[in-house]
Design a protein around this motif. Structure first.
Motif, mmCIF file in Angstrom:
data_model
loop_
_atom_site.group_PDB
_atom_site.id
_atom_site.type_symbol
_atom_site.label_atom_id
_atom_site.label_comp_id
_atom_site.label_asym_id
_atom_site.label_seq_id
_atom_site.Cartn_x
_atom_site.Cartn_y
_atom_site.Cartn_z
ATOM 1 N N LYS A 1 0.876 -1.172 0.007
ATOM 2 C CA LYS A 1 -0.046 -0.083 0.008
ATOM 3 C C LYS A 1 1.022 1.157 -0.142
ATOM 4 C CE LYS A 1 -3.847 2.089 1.443
ATOM 5 N NZ LYS A 1 -5.415 1.852 1.574
ATOM 6 N N LYS A 2 0.394 2.115 -0.898
ATOM 7 C CA LYS A 2 1.126 3.527 -0.830
ATOM 8 C C LYS A 2 0.239 4.528 -0.279
ATOM 9 C CE LYS A 2 3.994 2.440 -4.618
ATOM 10 N NZ LYS A 2 5.085 2.697 -5.600
ATOM 11 N N GLU B 1 -6.149 4.186 8.897
ATOM 12 C CA GLU B 1 -6.107 2.772 8.539
ATOM 13 C C GLU B 1 -6.167 1.847 9.814
ATOM 14 O OE1 GLU B 1 -3.992 -0.370 5.822
ATOM 15 O OE2 GLU B 1 -4.544 1.411 4.581
ATOM 16 N N VAL B 2 -4.932 2.231 10.707
ATOM 17 C CA VAL B 2 -4.716 1.128 11.804
ATOM 18 C C VAL B 2 -5.839 1.711 12.904
ATOM 19 C CG1 VAL B 2 -3.212 0.600 13.503
ATOM 20 C CG2 VAL B 2 -2.396 1.094 11.422
ATOM 21 N N MET B 3 -6.077 2.803 12.969
ATOM 22 C CA MET B 3 -7.064 3.074 14.344
ATOM 23 C C MET B 3 -8.239 4.237 13.985
ATOM 24 S SD MET B 3 -4.814 6.293 16.057
ATOM 25 C CE MET B 3 -6.490 7.318 16.956
ATOM 26 N N GLY B 4 -8.389 4.139 12.655
ATOM 27 C CA GLY B 4 -9.490 4.977 12.190
ATOM 28 C C GLY B 4 -10.899 4.373 12.410
ATOM 29 N N GLY B 5 -12.061 5.009 12.163
ATOM 30 C CA GLY B 5 -13.330 4.338 12.509
ATOM 31 C C GLY B 5 -13.893 4.795 13.800
ATOM 32 N N LYS B 6 -15.227 4.365 13.910
ATOM 33 C CA LYS B 6 -15.834 4.639 15.019
ATOM 34 C C LYS B 6 -15.447 4.035 16.378
ATOM 35 C CE LYS B 6 -20.471 4.824 16.839
ATOM 36 N NZ LYS B 6 -21.933 4.775 16.479
#
Length: 125
Positions: A11-12, A22-27
């Protein structure tokens, strides 16, 4: 090369915040990490601390955090099985970012509602 390393090498990213989100995102992931900053927790404890999260979603999010090296899962050899989660040393590196998000969120509540302590009490139930 581990499967985890292969995934991240392919992934770039344009900026570092993409990788962090990407690692800690989201609700749910930031809330899980936040509650694990106060110590090791069982799944049932996390469910109580995070109203609205389903068991399936909690399990999915914990597995993702474990895969990314943020959370460690400890299984005790007893009946019934006991499983606890805690932040890894690597996961603790997110503490300053979450602290800043918490401070910003409290300031935001104060700006919008005029009294962050009252709003926070309402959310705590």
């Amino acid at each position: 090369m581990t499967e985890q390393t292969k995934h991240h090498v392919q992934k770039k990213y344009q900026v570092g915040v993409e990788a962090a989100l990407e690692v800690m995102g989201g609700k749910w992931k930031p809330l899980i990490i936040y509650h694990l900053m106060t110590g090791r927790k069982r799944t049932s404890e996390l469910r109580r601390l995070i109203p609205g999260i389903t068991q399936k979603m909690l399990t999915t999010q914990l597995r993702g955090l474990e895969k990314d090296g943020i959370v460690a899962r400890k299984v005790y050899n007893e009946i019934p099985p006991k499983v606890e989660y805690e932040l890894t040393h690597y996961g603790w590196g997110l503490k300053p970012a979450l602290d800043h998000l918490c401070y910003w969120g409290e300031d935001h509540l104060e700006k919008i509602h005029g009294d962050k302590s009252k709003v926070l009490e309402e959310f705590r139930g």
